[in-house]
Design a protein around this motif. Structure first.
Motif, PDB file in Angstrom:
ATOM      1  N   LYS A  40      37.009  38.693  52.865  1.00 54.17           N
ATOM      2  CA  LYS A  40      38.358  38.322  52.468  1.00 54.17           C
ATOM      3  C   LYS A  40      38.519  38.264  50.954  1.00 54.17           C
ATOM      4  CE  LYS A  40      41.860  34.697  53.077  1.00 54.17           C
ATOM      5  NZ  LYS A  40      42.172  33.390  53.728  1.00 54.17           N
ATOM      6  N   ASN A  41      37.499  37.780  50.260  1.00 51.96           N
ATOM      7  CA  ASN A  41      37.605  37.550  48.821  1.00 51.96           C
ATOM      8  C   ASN A  41      36.685  38.441  47.979  1.00 51.96           C
ATOM      9  OD1 ASN A  41      39.418  35.327  49.254  1.00 51.96           O
ATOM     10  ND2 ASN A  41      37.654  34.062  49.790  1.00 51.96           N
ATOM     11  N   VAL A  42      35.900  39.283  48.604  1.00 50.87           N
ATOM     12  CA  VAL A  42      34.909  40.086  47.896  1.00 50.87           C
ATOM     13  C   VAL A  42      35.072  41.560  48.257  1.00 50.87           C
ATOM     14  CG1 VAL A  42      32.437  40.490  47.533  1.00 50.87           C
ATOM     15  CG2 VAL A  42      33.274  38.162  47.885  1.00 50.87           C
ATOM     16  N   THR A  43      34.967  42.409  47.233  1.00 50.45           N
ATOM     17  CA  THR A  43      34.957  43.858  47.453  1.00 50.45           C
ATOM     18  C   THR A  43      33.692  44.438  46.841  1.00 50.45           C
ATOM     19  OG1 THR A  43      36.194  44.294  45.409  1.00 50.45           O
ATOM     20  CG2 THR A  43      37.469  44.050  47.439  1.00 50.45           C
ATOM     21  N   VAL A  44      33.187  45.499  47.448  1.00 49.58           N
ATOM     22  CA  VAL A  44      31.991  46.185  46.959  1.00 49.58           C
ATOM     23  C   VAL A  44      32.311  47.659  46.802  1.00 49.58           C
ATOM     24  CG1 VAL A  44      29.559  46.716  47.391  1.00 49.58           C
ATOM     25  CG2 VAL A  44      30.511  44.530  48.172  1.00 49.58           C
ATOM     26  N   GLU A  45      32.160  48.161  45.576  1.00 53.68           N
ATOM     27  CA  GLU A  45      32.396  49.568  45.284  1.00 53.68           C
ATOM     28  C   GLU A  45      31.076  50.215  44.880  1.00 53.68           C
ATOM     29  OE1 GLU A  45      35.401  49.912  42.286  1.00 53.68           O
ATOM     30  OE2 GLU A  45      36.542  48.210  43.088  1.00 53.68           O
ATOM     31  N   ARG A  46      30.724  51.307  45.560  1.00 52.46           N
ATOM     32  CA  ARG A  46      29.478  52.020  45.254  1.00 52.46           C
ATOM     33  C   ARG A  46      29.782  53.306  44.494  1.00 52.46           C
ATOM     34  NH1 ARG A  46      24.861  51.127  48.695  1.00 52.46           N
ATOM     35  NH2 ARG A  46      25.133  49.262  49.985  1.00 52.46           N
ATOM     36  N   ASP A  47      28.971  53.557  43.488  1.00 53.49           N
ATOM     37  CA  ASP A  47      29.073  54.793  42.728  1.00 53.49           C
ATOM     38  C   ASP A  47      27.661  55.317  42.512  1.00 53.49           C
ATOM     39  OD1 ASP A  47      29.724  56.921  41.128  1.00 53.49           O
ATOM     40  OD2 ASP A  47      30.282  55.731  39.373  1.00 53.49           O
ATOM     41  N   GLY A  48      27.152  56.033  43.516  1.00 62.04           N
ATOM     42  CA  GLY A  48      25.774  56.515  43.449  1.00 62.04           C
ATOM     43  C   GLY A  48      24.805  55.345  43.418  1.00 62.04           C
ATOM     44  N   PRO A  49      23.950  55.276  42.396  1.00 64.81           N
ATOM     45  CA  PRO A  49      22.939  54.219  42.332  1.00 64.81           C
ATOM     46  C   PRO A  49      23.447  52.898  41.759  1.00 64.81           C
ATOM     47  CG  PRO A  49      22.666  55.677  40.473  1.00 64.81           C
ATOM     48  CD  PRO A  49      23.772  56.265  41.301  1.00 64.81           C
ATOM     49  N   VAL A  50      24.756  52.815  41.483  1.00 65.93           N
ATOM     50  CA  VAL A  50      25.336  51.629  40.871  1.00 65.93           C
ATOM     51  C   VAL A  50      26.423  51.070  41.786  1.00 65.93           C
ATOM     52  CG1 VAL A  50      26.652  50.745  38.907  1.00 65.93           C
ATOM     53  CG2 VAL A  50      24.821  52.408  38.532  1.00 65.93           C
ATOM     54  N   ALA A  51      26.514  49.763  41.851  1.00 66.26           N
ATOM     55  CA  ALA A  51      27.558  49.122  42.658  1.00 66.26           C
ATOM     56  C   ALA A  51      28.279  48.068  41.826  1.00 66.26           C
ATOM     57  CB  ALA A  51      26.955  48.482  43.906  1.00 66.26           C
ATOM     58  N   LEU A  52      29.567  47.914  42.111  1.00 65.23           N
ATOM     59  CA  LEU A  52      30.379  46.887  41.475  1.00 65.23           C
ATOM     60  C   LEU A  52      30.842  45.914  42.553  1.00 65.23           C
ATOM     61  CD1 LEU A  52      32.025  45.650  39.127  1.00 65.23           C
ATOM     62  CD2 LEU A  52      33.853  47.290  39.685  1.00 65.23           C
ATOM     63  N   VAL A  53      30.485  44.653  42.389  1.00 68.11           N
ATOM     64  CA  VAL A  53      30.905  43.598  43.312  1.00 68.11           C
ATOM     65  C   VAL A  53      31.934  42.740  42.587  1.00 68.11           C
ATOM     66  CG1 VAL A  53      30.190  41.584  44.660  1.00 68.11           C
ATOM     67  CG2 VAL A  53      28.663  43.580  44.459  1.00 68.11           C
ATOM     68  N   ARG A  54      33.108  42.603  43.201  1.00 61.58           N
ATOM     69  CA  ARG A  54      34.175  41.827  42.587  1.00 61.58           C
ATOM     70  C   ARG A  54      34.645  40.745  43.576  1.00 61.58           C
ATOM     71  NH1 ARG A  54      37.447  43.533  38.475  1.00 61.58           N
ATOM     72  NH2 ARG A  54      36.885  45.705  38.884  1.00 61.58           N
ATOM     73  N   PHE A  55      34.765  39.500  43.078  1.00 63.06           N
ATOM     74  CA  PHE A  55      35.329  38.457  43.934  1.00 63.06           C
ATOM     75  C   PHE A  55      36.627  37.956  43.321  1.00 63.06           C
ATOM     76  CE2 PHE A  55      32.598  36.233  40.977  1.00 63.06           C
ATOM     77  CZ  PHE A  55      33.192  35.003  40.727  1.00 63.06           C
ATOM     78  N   ASP A  56      37.622  37.732  44.182  1.00 63.56           N
ATOM     79  CA  ASP A  56      38.964  37.406  43.718  1.00 63.56           C
ATOM     80  C   ASP A  56      39.640  36.503  44.741  1.00 63.56           C
ATOM     81  OD1 ASP A  56      41.504  37.273  42.708  1.00 63.56           O
ATOM     82  OD2 ASP A  56      41.852  39.434  42.654  1.00 63.56           O
TER      83      ASP A  56
END
Length: 259
Positions: free
Chosen positions: A5-21
């Motif tokens: 509900k509050n967290v998204t995970v974006e993958r870009d090859g060997p790197v990931a961005l985790v964002r909580f909102d």
């Protein structure tokens, strides 16, 4: 990776961005967000494809700390002592899960990082901070201890005298100050913090992954050897200190002041 509900995970090859909102409340941690971020970290621990992970909140606030309004009803909602203790230890387990991740982890801090909003980045490998962002540890001011295993991590980074000053005097710390004292590792222009953290993540991910993981594990084993021993009961201390008359009084004042 999970339905959050509050967290998204974006993958870009060997790197990931985790964002909580949280979509408001200064992006303060509620129990739902804590559990979601813990689940994300545990899932990454067996991931052999991602080699670096960036964690961020929103541009307005990495996090305003623990949700004090929710915290005030924590004891009432628990069905017994074990459940109450389990809830108090969720933040400890969250930070430990992120520290235990084999990937290089980088916190991208915009706006403010308050209390628990500092405790979590301290469990990561590096911290990038916006030039107009600030850090603030108000726990002592509201009559409770700094927990989530943050205190020994802070001492390791800045030394005992500076850790005492940060925690006892509860002074707001600007980005230049935080960089000078070693709380953060790099500054970036506001609005560009995630971008800079992702650049660092890609650079780390370009290195031979087995060697990177071995070095990270070796450094953590050396630097953090006594961390659990000296903070193993900090959540119990938090539960105890929350019952102090001074804590109840000052916490109520703080909630009213900050809204």
């Amino acid at each position: 990776m999970g339905d959050y509900k509050n967290v998204t995970v974006e993958r870009d090859g060997p790197v990931a961005l985790v964002r909580f909102d949280r979509k408001g409340n200064r992006n303060a941690f509620n129990q739902e967000t804590i559990l979601e971020l813990t689940d994300v970290a545990r899932r990454f621990q067996d991931d052999l494809e991602v080699h670096a992970v960036v964690l961020t909140g929103t541009q307005e606030a990495f996090s305003g700390g623990i949700d004090l309004k929710e915290r005030s009803t924590r004891d009432e909602d628990a069905e017994g002592d074990l459940e109450r203790r389990q809830v108090y230890y969720r933040g400890v387990k969250l930070c430990q899960a992120w520290e235990d991740m084999p990937q290089v982890t980088i916190a991208a801090i915009e706006g403010m990082a308050v209390g628990a909003g500092i405790a979590l980045p301290l469990a990561l490998d590096w911290r990038v901070m916006g030039k107009d962002a600030f850090l603030y540890v108000p726990e002592v001011k509201i009559g409770i201890n700094l927990q989530w295993g943050a205190l020994p991590r802070l001492v390791t980074l800045v030394g005992p005298a500076r850790a005492k000053r940060i925690c006892i005097l509860c002074e707001r710390m600007g980005s230049a100050h935080a960089l000078d004292w070693g709380v953060v590792d790099e500054l970036a222009e506001d609005g560009k913090v995630v971008e800079r953290a992702m650049e660092m993540a890609r650079e780390a991910a370009s290195m031979p992954a087995p060697a990177v993981r071995m070095v990270k594990e070796a450094v953590n084993a050396t630097a953090n050897a006594l961390h659990k021993a000296v903070s193993y009961a900090d959540a119990d201390q938090s539960q105890l200190s929350s019952s102090f008359t001074s804590a109840k009084s000052e916490s109520d004042k703080f909630v009213k002041k900050t809204g």
